[in-house]
Design a protein around this motif. Structure first.
Motif, PDB file in Angstrom:
ATOM      1  N   ASN A  63      -1.111   5.277 -11.074  1.00 30.18           N
ATOM      2  CA  ASN A  63      -2.114   4.538 -10.301  1.00 30.18           C
ATOM      3  C   ASN A  63      -1.404   3.628  -9.317  1.00 30.18           C
ATOM      4  O   ASN A  63      -0.351   3.050  -9.626  1.00 30.18           O
ATOM      5  CB  ASN A  63      -2.994   3.675 -11.214  1.00 30.18           C
ATOM      6  N   TYR A  64      -2.018   3.496  -8.170  1.00 31.09           N
ATOM      7  CA  TYR A  64      -1.493   2.589  -7.143  1.00 31.09           C
ATOM      8  C   TYR A  64      -2.610   1.580  -6.874  1.00 31.09           C
ATOM      9  O   TYR A  64      -3.688   1.942  -6.437  1.00 31.09           O
ATOM     10  CB  TYR A  64      -1.145   3.400  -5.893  1.00 31.09           C
ATOM     11  N   ILE A  65      -2.319   0.333  -7.117  1.00 33.87           N
ATOM     12  CA  ILE A  65      -3.422  -0.635  -7.250  1.00 33.87           C
ATOM     13  C   ILE A  65      -3.369  -1.705  -6.172  1.00 33.87           C
ATOM     14  O   ILE A  65      -2.305  -2.293  -5.919  1.00 33.87           O
ATOM     15  CB  ILE A  65      -3.362  -1.288  -8.646  1.00 33.87           C
ATOM     16  N   LEU A  66      -4.513  -1.965  -5.606  1.00 36.17           N
ATOM     17  CA  LEU A  66      -4.696  -3.131  -4.734  1.00 36.17           C
ATOM     18  C   LEU A  66      -5.459  -4.178  -5.562  1.00 36.17           C
ATOM     19  O   LEU A  66      -6.528  -3.862  -6.084  1.00 36.17           O
ATOM     20  CB  LEU A  66      -5.499  -2.734  -3.497  1.00 36.17           C
ATOM     21  N   TYR A  67      -4.899  -5.362  -5.670  1.00 40.68           N
ATOM     22  CA  TYR A  67      -5.558  -6.313  -6.558  1.00 40.68           C
ATOM     23  C   TYR A  67      -5.687  -7.690  -5.916  1.00 40.68           C
ATOM     24  O   TYR A  67      -4.999  -8.021  -4.935  1.00 40.68           O
ATOM     25  CB  TYR A  67      -4.823  -6.408  -7.898  1.00 40.68           C
ATOM     26  N   PHE A  68      -6.566  -8.445  -6.531  1.00 40.67           N
ATOM     27  CA  PHE A  68      -6.761  -9.846  -6.170  1.00 40.67           C
ATOM     28  C   PHE A  68      -6.522 -10.685  -7.412  1.00 40.67           C
ATOM     29  O   PHE A  68      -7.064 -10.374  -8.473  1.00 40.67           O
ATOM     30  CB  PHE A  68      -8.180 -10.115  -5.668  1.00 40.67           C
TER      31      PHE A  68
END
Lengths: 413, 218
Positions: free
Chosen positions: B205-210
């Motif tokens: 998984n390649y994740i964009l997070y806050f």
């Protein structure tokens, strides 16, 4: 920017790693069926005329000898019924029996891939006996419930012992005192009963013969390719006996005897029938003690070579009919006069391109009984031949008769 | 991962000299929550015809230990020559990660963890079987209520790139798959796990997070 570049690189790597299965063998639905004998658990070779299945118009096997077969289960149904037509030799002709093998199983489908499509997986194979439908084979054992591809060994079919098959072997006696002689390979034209042919052309040293289960005697006729014809009749008794519990009562044949026999000598070794058949009866041929081989040679340069000649006729002084006519050969086997009171035999040979020549063989002859069953037989030794002429020069190489025949005389043409 | 590590180390070295970290007092009180979405699922939905789905995750830290939860949906559709296959369902993962960058002031994370995963889905397969021995058969096969479970060993990285935004990845080793259904069809694809023909498999998984801070930065 540098960080963004590496992040994008990892993203591409992740997306590219999509999962595709291989196209492995579809439809794991093949079963292996092997044939064995119930009494000794040994491999059985079965003559299969025909193997088919309910729901399939064709046949999986036709007219083959097999000790195991590979069969497909019907993965579109929950049961598969196989029909076996088996041939066994019988005294009155081949006996064809039909046997049914009914199997239940669970079939599940699985999607494999767009390229491979679907496959069916079969599990929990079982013998169908719970509905009072018995399989017709003597005994069936499931060793593995899971078919595969290629077929593993899933099912073993057992048969009860055959109680009516006799083994007869051929033996040759020699000019020695070995009472059983040696194995004799015979060229058979046919072996027949009054009803059927058991053997066609074959070269064998032993034959298996089914007894007539409806009588207490069986007669067999042997025609050999050398023109020899012999007959033997067996007598026997039949009793009802339970050999194996699962086979129930079977007719067991014993007290085997031979009558009306035209072989030189026949001996019963074992008067009881076994499966696999052991040698019950041996037939013997006495040694031929009066045959010599004469070979023809010619000079080529300074060395001698074999010469093929056309023999228009070849006669012996003690026989009224020719031994050979219009024969092309490099050597001939000639029988010396079996009368022990004579000490020579004269052969007249008409050779194409050479003319009529005479070969006189002088010898000493005595009587000797190598084997009691063969009686006294002439033994020839000290052979000599008179010198011939320039076109026909016989020379004695070995001056005594041996069996099997050897090159005794060489004629230089 | 190797290329990202020096960046985290550089930031740690520059901040730690100015602000020494209190390693004793209230260390197990959560400092923040990360919520993110998987970019690979998004890209596959856009560019892979047979796939549709998304995945969201959330992590909360307890000192160097993170409680991680992931939820996703996915559906696949395939069209072999003789039929059509589709599945549709959701999955849920929960587990614990251990952070090996515990002193990083940006709360960057390099972790190794474990997940327990469950999936619930339905699938159907319509197939025209043409068999030279047994004849032809056209039939739909349906699994209405399939449940699956498996386990995962995970490793990954979370790196702050700007204020509260970060990027990261999770690599997964999936194993121990068990499916439960009573129909005449063997499950082919489990949402969250992948193809069932493998005893274990890998995922990424390649994740964009806050990151939502729960404590004021010291």
């Amino acid at each position: 920017m540098k960080r963004a570049t590496w992040f994008v690189l990892f993203l591409l790597v992740g997306v590219s790693c999509l999962d595709q299965p291989d196209c492995f063998r579809q439809n794991l639905n093949l079963i292996g069926v092997s044939f064995k004998k119930l009494h000794d658990n040994k491999v059985d070779t079965v003559a299969l005329l025909h193997v088919s299945a309910n729901g399939y118009d064709g046949e999986f096997y036709k007219e083959v000898l097999a000790s195991s077969v590979s069969l497909p289960l019907n993965y579109l149904r929950d049961t598969t019924e196989f029909l076996f037509k088996i041939s066994e030799a019988g005294y009155s002709g081949p006996v064809t029996t039909e046997r049914i093998l009914r199997l239940s199983h669970k079939s599940k489908v699985q999607f494999v891939s767009e390229e491979c499509g679907q496959r069916f997986v079969i599990t929990d194979m079982a013998d169908v006996i719970n509905n009072n439908i018995a399989n017709d084979f003597d005994s069936v054992r499931i060793t593995s419930k899971t078919p595969s591809n290629p077929a593993p060994n899933n099912i073993t079919i057992y048969r009860c012992p055959h109680t009516n098959v006799v083994r007869l072997s051929f033996r040759q006696l020699y000019m020695d005192t070995v009472s059983r002689g040696r194995i004799d390979l015979r060229e058979i034209e046919t072996v027949t009963t009054p009803h059927t042919t058991l053997y066609g052309k074959a070269t064998v040293n032993t034959v298996v013969l089914p007894l007539n289960t409806n009588a207490t005697s069986s007669t067999y006729n042997f025609n050999f390719t050398n023109g020899d014809n012999r007959t033997v009749t067996f007598g026997y008794e039949s009793t009802s006996k339970e050999i194996l519990k699962s086979c129930g009562l079977q007719n067991v044949y014993s007290k085997l005897t031979t009558t009306n026999n035209t072989f030189e000598f026949v001996k019963v070794l074992n008067d009881s029938i076994y499966d696999p058949p052991i040698t019950n009866v041996e037939t013997y041929r006495c040694p031929t003690t009066n045959q010599i081989r004469v070979s023809f040679r010619t000079l080529q340069g300074s060395s001698e070579i074999s010469k093929e000649i056309l023999i228009k006729s070849l006669t012996a002084d003690y026989l009224g009919t020719p031994l050979y006519s219009n024969l092309t050969a490099t050597s001939v086997v000639l029988p010396l006069n079996p009368n022990t009171s004579t000490t020579s035999t004269t052969f007249t040979i008409d050779i194409d391109g050479i003319g009529v020549k005479t070969l006189t063989v002088n010898y000493a002859v005595t009587g000797r009984a190598f084997h009691v069953r063969c009686g006294e037989q002439p033994v020839y030794s000290a052979m000599t031949t008179p010198a011939g002429d320039a076109t026909f020069q016989p020379t004695v190489l070995i001056n005594n008769v041996q069996f099997p025949v050897v090159d005794n005389i060489e004629i230089l043409l | 991962m190797i290329f990202l590590l020096p960046l985290a180390g550089f930031a740690q070295q520059s901040d730690s000299a100015k602000h020494p970290v209190d390693t004793v007092r209230n260390k197990f009180i959560p400092t923040g929550i990360r919520v993110g979405a998987d970019l690979i699922s998004f890209a596959k939905t856009q560019y892979v015809k047979s796939f549709s789905g998304w995945e969201a995750n959330a992590e909360i830290d307890f000192y160097r230990y993170y409680l991680a939860m992931e939820y996703g949906t996915w559906s696949r559709t395939y069209f072999p020559d003789n039929g059509a296959y589709e599945n549709d369902g959701n999955y849920f993962r929960v587990g614990v990660d251990v952070n090996f960058l515990k002193k990083d002031p940006d709360k960057n994370v390099f972790f190794i963890g474990f997940r327990s995963a469950h999936s619930k889905f339905k699938e159907q397969f319509y197939v025209d079987v043409i068999d030279p021995l047994w004849g032809n058969q056209s039939q739909p096969y349906v699994n209405d209520n399939v449940r699956a479970r498996w386990f995962e060993m995970t490793t990954g990285l979370r790196v702050r790139i700007w204020k509260f935004v970060g990027l990261g990845y999770t690599a997964r080793f999936k194993f121990g798959l068990k499916t439960k259904n009573d129909s005449a069809m063997i499950s082919s694809d489990v949402p969250g796990y992948g193809r069932t023909n493998k005893e274990n498999t890998w995922g990424f998984n390649y994740i964009l997070y806050f990151r939502i801070p729960l404590q004021k930065k010291r």
